[in-house]
Design an enzyme around this catalytic site. Structure first.
Site, PDB file in Angstrom:
ATOM      1  N   ASP A  85       1.093  -1.334  -0.041  1.00 24.69           N
ATOM      2  CA  ASP A  85      -0.124   0.021   0.261  1.00 24.69           C
ATOM      3  C   ASP A  85       0.950   1.264  -0.057  1.00 24.69           C
ATOM      4  O   ASP A  85       0.077   2.215   0.253  1.00 24.69           O
ATOM      5  CB  ASP A  85      -0.960   0.084   1.220  1.00 24.69           C
ATOM      6  CG  ASP A  85      -0.223   0.007   2.306  1.00 24.69           C
ATOM      7  OD1 ASP A  85       0.916  -0.340   2.473  1.00 24.69           O
ATOM      8  OD2 ASP A  85      -0.963   0.210   3.431  1.00 24.69           O
ATOM      9  N   GLU A  86       2.078   1.098  -0.238  1.00 28.63           N
ATOM     10  CA  GLU A  86       2.804   2.285  -0.402  1.00 28.63           C
ATOM     11  C   GLU A  86       3.830   2.457  -1.806  1.00 28.63           C
ATOM     12  O   GLU A  86       4.406   1.362  -1.982  1.00 28.63           O
ATOM     13  CB  GLU A  86       3.785   2.488   0.876  1.00 28.63           C
ATOM     14  CG  GLU A  86       2.967   2.634   2.288  1.00 28.63           C
ATOM     15  CD  GLU A  86       4.008   2.658   3.349  1.00 28.63           C
ATOM     16  OE1 GLU A  86       5.103   2.515   3.191  1.00 28.63           O
ATOM     17  OE2 GLU A  86       3.364   2.882   4.514  1.00 28.63           O
TER      18      GLU A  86
END
Length: 87
Positions: A85-86
């Site tokens: 998610d990054e």
């Protein structure tokens, strides 16, 4: 359970509280009991035994993460993936 059935209830997303699971996310209702992400699921269960525990869906997260990364790469080659998610 449908999203409507979960509304207003303490919900914990993550691993199995009877095993070595970890809380990935939780609802505001669960946070009122002191539950937070990265907490052992067993601890979350002790804090709120009535919480609804939902297993993480890593296959879906991985797929959506790849789609988002593709969009990033359409605009720049300077994308550094850090985690699902990054970037």
């Amino acid at each position: 359970m449908s999203p409507e059935q979960l509304k207003g209830k303490p919900v914990v997303v993550g691993g199995d509280p009877q095993a070595r699971g970890v809380v990935a996310a939780c609802s505001y209702e669960a946070r009122k009991f002191g539950i937070h992400s990265a907490m052992p699921a067993a601890t979350a269960y002790r804090l709120c035994p009535e919480a609804i525990f939902i297993r993480s869906r890593f296959d879906v997260y991985r797929s959506v993460s790849a789609q988002i990364r593709e969009i990033f790469c359409e605009y720049t080659g300077l994308v550094e993936p850090l985690s699902l998610d990054e970037a």
